[in-house]
Design an enzyme around this catalytic site. Structure first.
Site, PDB file in Angstrom:
ATOM      1  N   GLU A 142      -0.262  -3.043  -4.280  1.00  0.00           N
ATOM      2  CA  GLU A 142      -1.030  -4.131  -3.678  1.00  0.00           C
ATOM      3  C   GLU A 142      -1.950  -4.751  -4.729  1.00  0.00           C
ATOM      4  O   GLU A 142      -2.633  -4.020  -5.460  1.00  0.00           O
ATOM      5  CB  GLU A 142      -1.868  -3.610  -2.506  1.00  0.00           C
ATOM      6  CG  GLU A 142      -2.493  -4.749  -1.712  1.00  0.00           C
ATOM      7  CD  GLU A 142      -3.234  -4.246  -0.473  1.00  0.00           C
ATOM      8  OE1 GLU A 142      -3.337  -5.005   0.494  1.00  0.00           O
ATOM      9  OE2 GLU A 142      -3.713  -3.099  -0.486  1.00  0.00           O
ATOM     10  N   ALA A 277      -8.249   4.148  -2.365  1.00  0.00           N
ATOM     11  CA  ALA A 277      -7.028   4.683  -1.774  1.00  0.00           C
ATOM     12  C   ALA A 277      -6.097   3.517  -1.490  1.00  0.00           C
ATOM     13  O   ALA A 277      -6.504   2.353  -1.535  1.00  0.00           O
ATOM     14  CB  ALA A 277      -7.329   5.470  -0.493  1.00  0.00           C
ATOM     15  N   MET A 278      -4.832   3.822  -1.163  1.00  0.00           N
ATOM     16  CA  MET A 278      -3.841   2.794  -0.883  1.00  0.00           C
ATOM     17  C   MET A 278      -2.947   3.240   0.256  1.00  0.00           C
ATOM     18  O   MET A 278      -2.375   4.326   0.224  1.00  0.00           O
ATOM     19  CB  MET A 278      -3.013   2.489  -2.139  1.00  0.00           C
ATOM     20  CG  MET A 278      -1.908   1.471  -1.912  1.00  0.00           C
ATOM     21  SD  MET A 278      -2.569  -0.118  -1.358  1.00  0.00           S
ATOM     22  CE  MET A 278      -1.193  -0.734  -0.397  1.00  0.00           C
ATOM     23  N   GLU A 279      -2.775   2.358   1.244  1.00  0.00           N
ATOM     24  CA  GLU A 279      -2.154   2.692   2.513  1.00  0.00           C
ATOM     25  C   GLU A 279      -0.634   2.628   2.503  1.00  0.00           C
ATOM     26  O   GLU A 279      -0.013   2.204   3.499  1.00  0.00           O
ATOM     27  CB  GLU A 279      -2.687   1.774   3.615  1.00  0.00           C
ATOM     28  CG  GLU A 279      -2.347   0.291   3.459  1.00  0.00           C
ATOM     29  CD  GLU A 279      -3.385  -0.520   2.705  1.00  0.00           C
ATOM     30  OE1 GLU A 279      -3.388  -1.758   2.842  1.00  0.00           O
ATOM     31  OE2 GLU A 279      -4.190   0.082   1.969  1.00  0.00           O
ATOM     32  N   ASN A 280       0.034   3.063   1.446  1.00  0.00           N
ATOM     33  CA  ASN A 280       1.496   3.098   1.442  1.00  0.00           C
ATOM     34  C   ASN A 280       1.980   3.869   2.675  1.00  0.00           C
ATOM     35  O   ASN A 280       1.547   4.998   2.918  1.00  0.00           O
ATOM     36  CB  ASN A 280       2.010   3.804   0.187  1.00  0.00           C
ATOM     37  CG  ASN A 280       1.284   3.370  -1.064  1.00  0.00           C
ATOM     38  OD1 ASN A 280       1.279   2.203  -1.418  1.00  0.00           O
ATOM     39  ND2 ASN A 280       0.639   4.326  -1.730  1.00  0.00           N
ATOM     40  N   GLU A 313      -7.418   4.721   5.785  1.00  0.00           N
ATOM     41  CA  GLU A 313      -6.023   4.563   5.352  1.00  0.00           C
ATOM     42  C   GLU A 313      -5.046   4.871   6.483  1.00  0.00           C
ATOM     43  O   GLU A 313      -4.006   4.215   6.612  1.00  0.00           O
ATOM     44  CB  GLU A 313      -5.751   5.463   4.144  1.00  0.00           C
ATOM     45  CG  GLU A 313      -6.627   5.174   2.941  1.00  0.00           C
ATOM     46  CD  GLU A 313      -6.628   3.719   2.520  1.00  0.00           C
ATOM     47  OE1 GLU A 313      -5.556   3.079   2.572  1.00  0.00           O
ATOM     48  OE2 GLU A 313      -7.699   3.209   2.158  1.00  0.00           O
ATOM     49  N   HIS A 316      -4.580   2.003   8.750  1.00  0.00           N
ATOM     50  CA  HIS A 316      -3.682   0.994   8.183  1.00  0.00           C
ATOM     51  C   HIS A 316      -2.219   1.215   8.567  1.00  0.00           C
ATOM     52  O   HIS A 316      -1.420   0.274   8.517  1.00  0.00           O
ATOM     53  CB  HIS A 316      -3.768   1.015   6.656  1.00  0.00           C
ATOM     54  CG  HIS A 316      -4.803   0.120   6.077  1.00  0.00           C
ATOM     55  ND1 HIS A 316      -4.919  -1.206   6.410  1.00  0.00           N
ATOM     56  CD2 HIS A 316      -5.769   0.353   5.140  1.00  0.00           C
ATOM     57  CE1 HIS A 316      -5.913  -1.747   5.706  1.00  0.00           C
ATOM     58  NE2 HIS A 316      -6.440  -0.824   4.943  1.00  0.00           N
ATOM     59  N   GLU A 335      -8.077  -5.186   5.959  1.00  0.00           N
ATOM     60  CA  GLU A 335      -9.134  -4.321   5.437  1.00  0.00           C
ATOM     61  C   GLU A 335     -10.344  -4.260   6.362  1.00  0.00           C
ATOM     62  O   GLU A 335     -10.966  -3.205   6.520  1.00  0.00           O
ATOM     63  CB  GLU A 335      -9.540  -4.784   4.035  1.00  0.00           C
ATOM     64  CG  GLU A 335      -8.424  -4.727   3.014  1.00  0.00           C
ATOM     65  CD  GLU A 335      -7.832  -3.316   2.866  1.00  0.00           C
ATOM     66  OE1 GLU A 335      -8.474  -2.341   3.272  1.00  0.00           O
ATOM     67  OE2 GLU A 335      -6.706  -3.214   2.350  1.00  0.00           O
TER      68      GLU A 335
END
Length: 858
Positions: A142, A277-280, A313, A316, A335
């Site tokens: 992202e 963090a990243m919501e993969n 996360e 998401h 977000e």
């Protein structure tokens, strides 16, 4: 009928949008990373729907070399030549023959690099328990970096499914979005790990992680296996995150009324990570500090941060992954909603933490930016995908989350939840515009939600609500835009949902009104006290006239903690804006000197620290004396040792007070005890409450010299937990010795500090009163190196503390420097930082006489 919305249409094609002549439906991807060489090779088959006859196909690719391309349909194969456009990050596949409308398969072979920029498919290292360097590969896609890992239609509304195979060295763990369905020998000491196909989703949610990791045993959460994954040797720090993860998965499935949309969920700690963090989907990646913790030795803020980020996360997975914005102008809603939902979930998990009370601090941070001339609307037009990077800021997360909370409290939590459920059911697996959410809530509540929220999302700024009692006892509410700097007669108006409370003795009554025009007059029966923004959920400031404010001050004990916080925060903001005096802030602080709420004290201490910075150097000893006199009684009442049954928030408050006394409070007795307690702590970690460890370390850094600095450097490098590592690292920026500050700055660029943390450390030194000029000169001299080495999204953070540097010469120099300084992203944030610095300098100059009278002559 609803009014026309100013929402930005995702259908507005431009030179920066891919053509829609061919669209993907399914990707089959096989990648072979070479961790030692920092490269990878790949092949993929993309199932595409050709909508009209085409002679070329255009898709995204960056830092990739496509070596082979062909399009097939049954027995027909069309070869393609490839033209790479690195500026537009595209590859044009010119076909040897026209492709007719229908279903086709696009087969590609390509190579790429595992970069060191913490975006795309990148390489990272860490040292294991034996001190040996280990290498991993991870992804951060992202907003628009999936194109650095595989050729794709890298726009959020080109949703497709993904079937991934990773070919990795034996002994390494491989993780992607789906569960592992098979592992097969691939020759040469490698194994091919194939993952289950995903749901239909956007490219920025795809994830690949490869390296020496280990995972907890999966927890079964209503049939969904949940694991925490960590670098080898750190799995003992995973239990706390697993607990909040289990709760959040269940909580959100119930709240949204929709089961978790993937087959498994891994929460993965990454040593080098540019974001929090990243919501993969199914494979969420985190900074280690946001996931791994020794909960028995962590402070309350450290535990809260992990709970917040994990909940954010996981929220998401529904709001962002299952339902996704159509284009990057809508990223704020992903977000903001996850920010709102993290609070809802953590408040349900640990109600004793009162997270909505402490969220007021985050709301204030958003207001501090939104009161600037250089603020922006929450949603604004985005042409280039790169422009979306400026949306990852306090206005997206904290203002967006705040206005959602304001709407929820105005409508009622249950009615709001039903609207969210309707929205998710309607748009599952699809893409939406902002107004789709308002329409869904409006459909279930019958309230004018779109009209209300459009005024908050598409207009920048927020109102100041002036509350006055008229001669006949009625209450008059007037709205006008709040700005720190004087403005002309700005006509901006909001539809303001206001919750009011009236008090007569012990009798209270609640009222709900919508302020749509400039002024609203209410007959509330001439009560003794009126609380505007009852409960503190409104995103606006309140300024009471003399009689209303005096009544509140007399009955301050009847206010809730968040209302007391806001009284201080609003008065402080009014002081900076020149609408009230420093004496008013100090008077309010004294009235709250026996308060037990940590958030109230956060506002009080923040105000005192601001006045300390604004004071001339010769006046600061007098300010420090006032700080001691104000803070000491409460600190002495609490003492150093918590009671066995003491509330967690009171333990956190103790740390705030002790750190204030031992640093800007200049209290020698506190410093002596801190030194003695730290020596005992090194021998027995249980001898010091976890909420006091960081305050004690900060006090020792504030008063320390070279020997202590060297010991702190060593403890930073040998830390046993991510929190301990950051505790000692950030303390290096607190040492006031200028030679030590210079050494700390040098460490940020010489490899001793991870690049993900370098901006934070530079910014800490910039905030150091004794070294801010050193830090600013370092930033200027090494700017090109900073741009080259640090993650692009962190660059603006290197100078965020300029907003606290009340030096006219540095302020003027900074403005000149950034007029021409190159910058990858974050220009809007830097513009806001410079404006805040100008406001701070103006306050210092304007308040000089008042501060002398208030402190030196007291």
């Amino acid at each position: 009928m609803t009014s026309a919305s100013p929402s930005i249409s995702a259908a507005d094609d431009s030179a920066y949008r891919l053509p829609r002549t061919a669209v993907p439906t399914r990707y089959t991807i096989r990648l072979t990373p070479d961790l030692a060489a920092a490269t990878f090779s790949g092949e993929e088959t993309i199932e595409v729907t050709v909508r009209e006859q085409v002679g070329a196909i255009v898709l995204n690719a960056a830092e990739l070399v496509i070596t082979d391309a062909e399009l097939t349909n049954g027995d027909r194969t069309i070869r393609a030549t490839v033209d790479h456009d690195e500026r537009l990050e595209r590859a044009t596949l010119t076909l040897d023959a026209q492709a007719d409308p229908g279903e086709w398969r696009l087969r590609l072979r390509f190579t790429g690099i595992l970069n060191d920029k913490l975006h795309g498919f990148y390489r990272s290292t860490f040292k294991d328990q034996q001190g040996q360097e280990q290498v991993i590969a991870s992804t951060q896609f992202e907003s628009t970096d999936a194109r650095r890992a595989f050729p794709c239609w890298d726009e959020p509304d080109f949703k497709a499914t993904f079937a991934v195979t990773l070919v990795v060295d034996e002994g390494l763990m491989a993780i992607s979005n789906g569960p592992v369905v098979r592992e097969e020998p691939a020759g040469g000491g490698k194994v091919a790990v194939t993952f289950a196909e995903t749901i239909k989703m956007s490219t920025y949610l795809v994830a690949f992680v490869v390296g020496p990791f280990e995972a907890t045993e999966p927890a079964d959460v209503r049939g969904v296996p949940l694991r925490v994954v960590a670098p080898r040797g750190k799995l003992h720090l995973a239990r706390y995150a697993l607990g909040i993860g289990e709760f959040a998965l269940t909580f959100f499935a119930d709240y949204f009324g929709i089961p978790y949309p993937a087959e498994k969920l891994d929460l993965i700690a990454i040593p080098d990570f540019a974001f929090g963090a990243m919501e993969n989907l199914g494979a969420v990646t985190f900074r280690e500090t946001a996931l791994l913790v020794d909960e028995t030795n962590a402070s309350q803020p450290e535990l809260e941060r992990i709970a917040d980020v994990v909940a954010h996360e996981i929220a998401h997975m529904w709001f962002g992954d299952l339902v996704t914005m159509r284009w990057w102008n809508g990223i704020w809603l992903n977000e903001a909603f996850a920010t709102f939902m993290e609070m809802v979930a953590v408040d349900a998990w640990k109600p004793e933490w009162r997270r909505w009370d402490s969220f007021a601090i985050e709301r204030s941070a958003a207001m501090a930016v939104d009161a600037l001339e250089s603020t922006r609307p929450v949603e604004y037009p985005v042409r280039l995908p790169a422009e979306a990077s400026d949306m990852f800021d306090v206005l997206t997360y904290q203002k967006g989350g705040s206005v959602l909370r304001m709407l929820e409290q105005y409508l009622g939590a249950d009615r709001f939840m039903e609207g969210i459920r309707h929205y998710l059911r309607t748009h599952a697996y699809g893409n939406t515009e902002t107004t789709d959410l308002w329409d869904a809530i409006e459909a279930t509540t019958g309230e004018p939600v779109r009209a209300i929220m459009d005024s908050w999302i598409f207009q920048k700024g927020f109102p100041l609500i002036r509350a006055a009692r008229e001669q006949d006892g009625r209450l008059r509410l007037t709205q006008r835009i709040f700005r720190y700097l004087p403005t002309s007669n700005d006509p901006t108006r909001w539809k303001v949902p206001i919750l009011l409370r009236t008090e007569n003795g012990y009798d209270t009554a609640s009222h709900k009104v919508l302020l749509e025009d400039e002024t609203l007059t209410l007959d509330l029966g001439n009560p003794e006290r009126v609380v505007v923004n009852s409960g503190g959920s409104g995103f606006y400031r309140v300024l009471y006239d003399g009689s209303l404010f005096a009544a509140l001050a007399r009955g301050i004990d009847t206010l809730s903690a968040v209302e007391r916080y806001q009284l201080v925060d609003n008065t402080m903001a009014a002081m900076v804006a020149g609408q009230t005096e420093p004496a008013d802030v100090l008077s309010l602080a004294r009235a709250l000197a026996n308060d037990d709420d940590r958030n109230v004290w956060d506002a009080v201490i923040g105000a005192l620290a601001y006045l300390h910075r604004a004071a001339d150097p010769e006046l600061r000893p007098f300010v420090r004396r006032h700080i001691r006199e104000l803070v000491s009684p409460k600190a002495q009442q609490l003492g150093w040792d918590p009671r066995p049954d003491e509330h967690a928030l009171l333990r956190a408050l103790r740390g705030q007070l002790i750190q204030t006394l031992g640093t800007i409070g200049d209290d020698e007795a506190t410093r002596a005890v801190a030194s003695e307690r730290y020596s005992r702590y090194l021998e027995d970690r249980s001898s010091l409450d976890p909420n006091l460890v960081t305050p004690v370390v900060e006090i020792l850094a504030y008063t320390g010299g070279k020997d202590r600095y060297e010991r702190f450097v060593e403890r930073y490098k040998s830390a046993g937990t991510p929190q301990e590592e950051m505790r000692y690292l950030m303390a290096l920026g607190t040492f006031r010795d200028r030679s030590l500050a210079s050494r700390t700055l040098e460490m940020t660029l010489n490899g001793e500090i991870r690049t993900q943390n370098s901006a934070l450390v530079i910014n800490r030194v910039l905030a150091n009163l004794e070294a801010s000029d050193l830090a600013w000169n370092f930033i200027k001299a090494r700017w090109n190196e900073i741009l080259q080495k640090l993650p692009a999204n962190m660059i603006a953070r290197t100078v965020a503390s300029l907003s606290l540097v009340m030096d006219r010469q540095i302020a003027d120099d900074a403005r000149r420097f950034f007029e021409t300084a190159p910058l990858k992203e974050g220009r809007k944030q830097i513009e806001q930082t410079l404006e805040r610095q100008g406001i701070a300098v103006a306050f210092k100059e304007r308040a000089a006489a008042a501060l002398r009278q208030l402190f030196a002559e007291a």
